[in-house]
Design a protein around this motif. Structure first.
Motif, PDB file in Angstrom:
ATOM      1  N   ALA A  83       0.858  -1.224  -0.153  1.00 36.44           N
ATOM      2  CA  ALA A  83       0.041   0.033   0.088  1.00 36.44           C
ATOM      3  C   ALA A  83       0.777   1.366  -0.095  1.00 36.44           C
ATOM      4  O   ALA A  83       0.609   2.422  -0.638  1.00 36.44           O
ATOM      5  N   PHE A  84       1.812   1.217   0.916  1.00 38.39           N
ATOM      6  CA  PHE A  84       2.948   2.367   0.826  1.00 38.39           C
ATOM      7  C   PHE A  84       3.437   2.742  -0.425  1.00 38.39           C
ATOM      8  O   PHE A  84       3.315   4.022  -0.884  1.00 38.39           O
ATOM      9  N   ILE A 128       0.625   4.075  -3.108  1.00 33.16           N
ATOM     10  CA  ILE A 128       0.363   5.335  -2.879  1.00 33.16           C
ATOM     11  C   ILE A 128       1.489   6.119  -3.459  1.00 33.16           C
ATOM     12  O   ILE A 128       0.968   7.398  -3.857  1.00 33.16           O
ATOM     13  N   LEU A 129       2.751   6.025  -3.027  1.00 33.60           N
ATOM     14  CA  LEU A 129       3.974   6.784  -3.471  1.00 33.60           C
ATOM     15  C   LEU A 129       3.983   6.911  -5.098  1.00 33.60           C
ATOM     16  O   LEU A 129       4.466   7.819  -5.249  1.00 33.60           O
ATOM     17  N   ALA A 157       1.532   6.274  -7.040  1.00 32.72           N
ATOM     18  CA  ALA A 157       0.522   7.121  -7.699  1.00 32.72           C
ATOM     19  C   ALA A 157       0.734   8.550  -7.361  1.00 32.72           C
ATOM     20  O   ALA A 157       0.527   9.553  -8.244  1.00 32.72           O
ATOM     21  N   ALA A 158       1.428   8.923  -6.199  1.00 33.75           N
ATOM     22  CA  ALA A 158       2.041  10.459  -6.099  1.00 33.75           C
ATOM     23  C   ALA A 158       2.562  10.797  -7.026  1.00 33.75           C
ATOM     24  O   ALA A 158       2.403  11.864  -7.408  1.00 33.75           O
ATOM     25  N   GLN A 161      -2.158  -0.994 -10.777  1.00 33.15           N
ATOM     26  CA  GLN A 161      -0.946  -1.130  -9.754  1.00 33.15           C
ATOM     27  C   GLN A 161      -0.018  -1.308 -10.851  1.00 33.15           C
ATOM     28  O   GLN A 161       1.166  -0.827 -10.322  1.00 33.15           O
TER      29      GLN A 161
END
Length: 594
Positions: A12-13, A16-17, A19-20, A388
């Motif tokens: 998940a980390f 999210i990174l 995607a950012a 993903q």
């Protein structure tokens, strides 16, 4: 501290990174102008975790990478916040804190490059830094007058003359967007579409298994721009297929290595080289694509001729009809890359948008297609897996290329600050006696040697910075000189002792790498001759200005390459080989006298 290498929390980390990171680079395209000392440091901040923290095999590697990433992020964010104040310092550091921050940034940049691609490039950059700091103690013409340490380090770290210079600007604004575009396409059905189109076009031909590899690698390479990624992706399909058809292992691996290496010279991506070329030459991106397309097609033509010669020697058969893609599958899967490419081309040539804005629109089109498979079904688990994959692959590839460019920018900055580039240019002119062709051969040798140690884009940037001015001074057009250097920087993908693409292909199929390399050099002879052919026949890169002359030059080089390739591979007697190779070279270089 939670272990960020394994487990659901880690996944998940990183997602999210990633995607950012993707959202940040897309936002830069749509948000308008952002100061360079904001966008470029933040670009570095986003890529550091992926290079320094992800993929470590030891706990010490994870801990040290996390510390370095944290320090680098703090320094880059501080620069972005204080960019107005730093602009007034004109690259001169004020106080011990800023000097410590500058040293930290340089160390983090070197270590990021080392973890991304190994020791050679960081060692060259470290040697450049030592030269900048202590070169005033070197006697003779290769010493320099010295630069105050606050000015030297500041120019490299808080101004636009080093790691946040114009090359990093290319990485932020253009390379990252096209890499994201490629990752989005590859996450869906586009990759299978490339394979299906190649299978339908060449599968039935003699030597069809190898020709499918050539076409699919050319298509895939046009968006991946990485020989290694190309081998790993298309090779996973084409190598077993060629083995099944009874192709010699050394030939199957060589075909894949040579075809995959062509991805770095095939527009639009060209392994990030096209975008760096835009910055260094000032030539528009579309003009570079037009100049590069005919030489790239000639490269694959030479490989095709070589495969035909091998097909005659080994009686290589085509792909069985049962294994060839069905017409419906070809049409449907091809839409998954034709639609985004159509958006890209329309936006660039029809609407007149910048390449990066056009690529951003194509990314959005490709992202919509990730919702569908070739049966036009919406499967939530498949959609989630694709997004993903797209995000993670985009983040990894953007980070790796950025680490290379940031490290190479140190070298370019030192060359500019110390004037060493001008001195090496003078040395090339003196060593060649002021003659063009000896200068070309010296430059080609330098590109080959440097390319064996550092990635193609970095080797190109370093070589063209020192040899490019000499070649231009001797009469070459800037774009001609840059393309020449870029092609020769690519030689190490198939040339021993390094030959990265060969090692990967040989390992995948279980063959001796040296046998594969020798076969690859014969198949990829165009990689050695076409750059020289571009000098002898300069019209070949003038497709836009003189299309007829460009086509004539291409046909001349094609005829020569066919003779050379068949002479090296198809001729059974040494006398015939020498005759055909000699005739081919004469045809290629006849343009010198016309």
């Amino acid at each position: 501290m939670p272990d960020l290498r394994t487990g659901r929390l880690a996944a998940a980390f990183w997602l999210i990174l990633a995607a950012a990171l993707v959202a940040y680079h897309l936002a830069l395209i749509f948000s308008g102008l952002v100061p360079n000392l904001v966008s470029r440091p933040l670009h570095m901040a986003f890529i550091l975790p992926f290079v320094l923290m992800l993929g470590n095999e030891s706990r010490w590697g994870t801990i040290s990478g996390t510390v370095l990433a944290a320090l680098g992020i703090c320094a880059t964010v501080w620069i972005a916040i204080n960019h107005d104040r730093l602009g007034d310092q004109y690259g001169f550091l004020e106080g011990d804190m800023q000097i410590a921050m500058a040293v930290t940034l340089l160390v983090v940049t070197l270590e990021a490059a080392r973890r991304a691609i190994g020791w050679p490039l960081p060692l060259v950059a470290a040697a450049a830094l030592l030269y900048g700091l202590f070169g005033q103690y070197i006697p003779g013409q290769f010493g320099h007058s010295g630069t105050p340490i606050a000015s030297f380090l500041g120019t490299l770290t808080i101004a636009e003359g080093g790691i946040f210079g114009s090359l990093t600007g290319v990485s932020v604004a253009v390379v990252a967007i096209f890499v994201i575009f490629g990752a989005v396409l590859n996450a869906g059905e586009a990759g299978q579409g490339f394979m299906n189109v190649a299978g339908a076009a060449a599968g039935r031909l003699k030597g069809g298994g190898a020709k499918v590899s050539v076409i699919s690698s050319a298509l895939f390479g046009s968006i991946s721009g990485s020989a290694s990624a190309n081998v790993a992706s298309t090779g996973a399909v084409t190598l077993p297929a060629m083995t099944k058809l009874g192709y010699p292992k050394r030939l199957a691996a060589a075909v894949e290595a040579v075809a995959s290496s062509g991805g770095q010279i095939m527009p639009p991506l060209m392994g990030a080289g096209a975008f760096v070329m835009v910055e260094l030459t000032g030539v528009p991106y579309t003009s570079i694509m037009a100049a590069a397309i005919l030489p790239a097609l000639l490269y694959f033509f030479a490989v095709w001729v070589g495969i035909n010669a091998y097909a005659t020697r080994f009686d290589l058969r085509g792909v069985d009809e049962a294994d060839r893609p069905k017409g419906r599958d070809v049409v449907i899967t091809s839409l998954f890359f034709l639609v985004p490419f159509s958006v890209l081309l329309w936006a660039m040539f029809g609407a007149g948008f910048t390449p990066q804005y056009a690529a951003a629109l194509a990314i959005l089109a490709g992202a919509v297609l990730l919702f569908f498979n070739m049966d036009f079904e919406l499967r939530p688990s498949q959609i989630a897996e694709r997004f993903q994959s797209a995000l993670m692959n985009a983040a990894r590839q953007v980070s790796m290329i950025a680490a290379i460019i940031l490290c190479a920018s140190i070298i370019i900055g030192v060359l500019a600050i110390t004037g060493l580039g001008v001195k090496i240019t003078s040395l090339i002119l003196e060593g060649s006696g002021g003659l063009l062709w000896p200068s070309l051969l010296l430059t080609a040798l330098a590109c080959l040697l440097l390319g064996m140690e550092v990635p193609t884009t970095a080797a190109y940037v370093i070589c063209v910075s020192v040899a490019g001015p000499a070649l231009i001074q001797l009469g070459l057009e800037p774009l001609q000189a840059h393309l020449f250097v870029f092609w020769f920087a690519l030689l190490s993908t198939i040339t021993p002792p390094v030959c990265g693409a060969v090692f990967i292909a040989a390992g995948m199929i279980g063959e001796n790498w040296l046998k594969v390399a020798l076969t690859a050099m014969a198949l990829g002879v165009g990689l050695y001759l076409i750059p020289l052919g571009m000098i002898a026949n300069p019209d070949i890169i003038r497709l836009v200005d003189s299309p007829l002359s460009a086509i004539i030059a291409m046909l001349r080089i094609a005829a020569g390459l066919a003779l050379v390739s068949y002479g090296l591979i198809g001729a059974r007697k040494s006398g015939k080989t020498a005759l055909l190779v000699g005739a081919g070279l004469a045809v290629i270089f006849s343009g010198i006298y016309i």
